[in-house]
Design a protein around this motif. Sequence first.
Motif, mmCIF file in Angstrom:
data_model
loop_
_atom_site.group_PDB
_atom_site.id
_atom_site.type_symbol
_atom_site.label_atom_id
_atom_site.label_comp_id
_atom_site.label_asym_id
_atom_site.label_seq_id
_atom_site.Cartn_x
_atom_site.Cartn_y
_atom_site.Cartn_z
ATOM 1 N N GLY A 399 0.766 5.188 0.127
ATOM 2 C CA GLY A 399 1.578 5.289 1.415
ATOM 3 C C GLY A 399 1.195 6.579 2.107
ATOM 4 O O GLY A 399 0.165 7.117 2.037
ATOM 5 N N TYR A 400 1.840 6.653 3.147
ATOM 6 C CA TYR A 400 1.812 7.976 4.222
ATOM 7 C C TYR A 400 2.474 9.004 3.628
ATOM 8 O O TYR A 400 3.844 9.097 3.432
ATOM 9 C CB TYR A 400 2.377 7.481 5.446
ATOM 10 N N THR A 407 5.325 3.808 6.198
ATOM 11 C CA THR A 407 4.950 3.108 4.907
ATOM 12 C C THR A 407 5.401 1.687 4.750
ATOM 13 O O THR A 407 4.640 0.861 4.719
ATOM 14 C CB THR A 407 5.050 3.984 3.499
ATOM 15 N N ARG A 408 6.873 1.718 5.157
ATOM 16 C CA ARG A 408 7.427 0.648 4.811
ATOM 17 C C ARG A 408 7.097 -0.635 6.053
ATOM 18 O O ARG A 408 6.761 -1.700 5.825
ATOM 19 C CB ARG A 408 8.947 0.474 4.896
ATOM 20 N N GLU A 409 6.907 0.082 7.131
ATOM 21 C CA GLU A 409 6.340 -0.820 8.404
ATOM 22 C C GLU A 409 5.063 -1.379 8.177
ATOM 23 O O GLU A 409 4.739 -2.516 8.557
ATOM 24 C CB GLU A 409 6.281 -0.045 9.678
ATOM 25 N N MET A 410 4.052 -0.772 7.165
ATOM 26 C CA MET A 410 2.778 -1.371 7.044
ATOM 27 C C MET A 410 2.881 -2.253 5.934
ATOM 28 O O MET A 410 1.657 -2.903 5.792
ATOM 29 C CB MET A 410 1.915 -0.187 6.561
ATOM 30 N N ILE A 411 3.884 -2.708 5.229
ATOM 31 C CA ILE A 411 3.802 -3.620 4.171
ATOM 32 C C ILE A 411 4.869 -4.781 4.237
ATOM 33 O O ILE A 411 5.950 -4.588 4.979
ATOM 34 C CB ILE A 411 4.189 -2.717 2.986
ATOM 35 N N ASP A 412 4.068 -6.020 4.141
ATOM 36 C CA ASP A 412 5.079 -7.106 4.650
ATOM 37 C C ASP A 412 5.803 -7.515 3.281
ATOM 38 O O ASP A 412 5.773 -6.882 2.337
ATOM 39 C CB ASP A 412 4.328 -8.179 5.178
ATOM 40 N N TYR A 416 1.793 -7.302 0.997
ATOM 41 C CA TYR A 416 0.521 -7.254 1.796
ATOM 42 C C TYR A 416 0.467 -6.039 2.763
ATOM 43 O O TYR A 416 1.722 -5.936 3.158
ATOM 44 C CB TYR A 416 0.152 -8.334 2.472
ATOM 45 N N LEU A 417 -0.447 -5.403 2.818
ATOM 46 C CA LEU A 417 -0.651 -4.327 3.809
ATOM 47 C C LEU A 417 -1.031 -5.121 5.161
ATOM 48 O O LEU A 417 -2.104 -5.753 5.251
ATOM 49 C CB LEU A 417 -1.906 -3.395 3.387
#
Length: 546
Positions: A399-400, A407-412, A416-417
């Motif tokens: 994560g960041y 971090t949440r925004e990057m994961i669906d 998936y990233l």
Amino acid sequence: MVSIINNVVHGGPAFYIPAHISFGQYVVDKFRAVFDTEEGSKVAMINGETGQETTYRQLLQEIVNVGTGLKKLGVKRGDVVALCSENKLEYIAAALAVVCCGATITPLNIQYTKDEMTHVMKISKPNMLICSEAAMKLNYSTFKTVPSIKKIIQLDGEPTVAGVIPYRELLVATDVWAFEATEVQGWTDTAYILYSSGTTGLPKGVMLTHLNILYSAANFENGDKNNPIPDLKFLTIVPWYHAYGLMSTINYLIVRKQLVYLSGFNPKKYLNAIQEYKINVLVAVPPIVVFLAKSPLATQYDLSSVLVVLCGAAPLSVETINDAMKRLPTCLGIFQGYGMTETSLLATTDLDMEKSKPGSGGYPVPGLKAKVVDLDTGKKQGPRQSGEICLKGPLMMKGYAGNEAATREMIDSEGYLKTGDIGYYDEDGSFFVIDRLKELIKYKGYQVPPAEVESVLLEHPAVAESAVVGAPDEAAGELPTAFVVLKPGITATEKEIIDFAATRLSTAKRLHGGVIFIDAIPKNPSGKILRRVLRQKLKEKKKSKL
């Protein structure tokens, strides 16, 4: 072993990795295996500028000596140590020694401006700094303002400031067989904090665990098993503060390649290094390949030793690949990989000469899954249907640092990233990147966050609004270009704004594409800049000039 199941491309069975040990212990064990053999006396690294040679035996001894010295200074699991230097032997030894202490290494760009340096260190909060003499002279005024830093170690020269510890004092004579790396939890402990802007915004600290980088190393080892040519000599100029530079260098050392390195790109030094050391493999970024394809200087040197070019950090066109191949008479191929800092370097590779497809980023690494989703519906796309590339597997970052929201925004929803890159895969599962959904600009392989440049432009007294996008450029990849709205009744020239930005931004982030004055910045109803509209304006402007 690549397969496509329900519109998901699978890279095949995952690698076995020793997740119970630290990455530092893993490297020490790999080098110990040859320490008392003839292979241990082989040259591991050559400084292409000074000619300094280091064997694998010497490299391991340096790592454990520095590791012991750092432990005596109190470096322990959970600490963060910043490393700021140009490429040099001590850099790699110090980085691996820090990881052996169970601490986190965070590399800093020596050319960061004061604001950039302050921003990234607020993210990582290092309690120790290891830097070169050149970095001290450039950045000490900034370093001393960072409250978290308690000790500074200088890699070379005499300490430039009182209280700075010389690197030589870290070198504690240690038996390589008695040295032990600090135990860690490989799947949760952070080994690296590297800086990336993800899909948007200011740089973020990407946390890579020991497991992440062990898996990345396993990918390189797997690729080396399929290599029919032993004893290859590699040349790299990719800076080691960059994920591509640091991780590829360490991973190639693990598989015991000989690495010639330079501290930066100088055309004559680069070509001379190929000729003098009879380099077989070039670890490159697109501008290097463009240089080889276009520069008349490249025809004045003997490049016949080059067998392979490995290119990363940004896409490379088929035309450039073909032009470069004409200049490299014995080259078997120019191969690309696709990935990002958040994927621990390579997520797809194109190293199989029989299956290689020019212009492709290759196939997912074993153990990874990849999908392409429709930009509007999120539906998984089939072969040759474009959308956003999304990745899942053991290479994905922890994560960041200090930024759970990003971090949440990057994961669906499926874990998936989201890469922010638009592309597609073909019927064989080979991936092609065709556009950028994310706002990040890639200039000569360097990441340029538009928001950072825009915030600087807004400090100019004449600028009311600004938007920065990348203008396509064959040599550089993309040129940061500003669209600017001036305040009513106030004037400014393009040169004034370019010069203003240049004093506040590091070289890669400057306005190499120039400034375009505009009446209004196009935005959607929520106020988000429509960068696609601006990129289209750039294309139209280029066509009109032609």
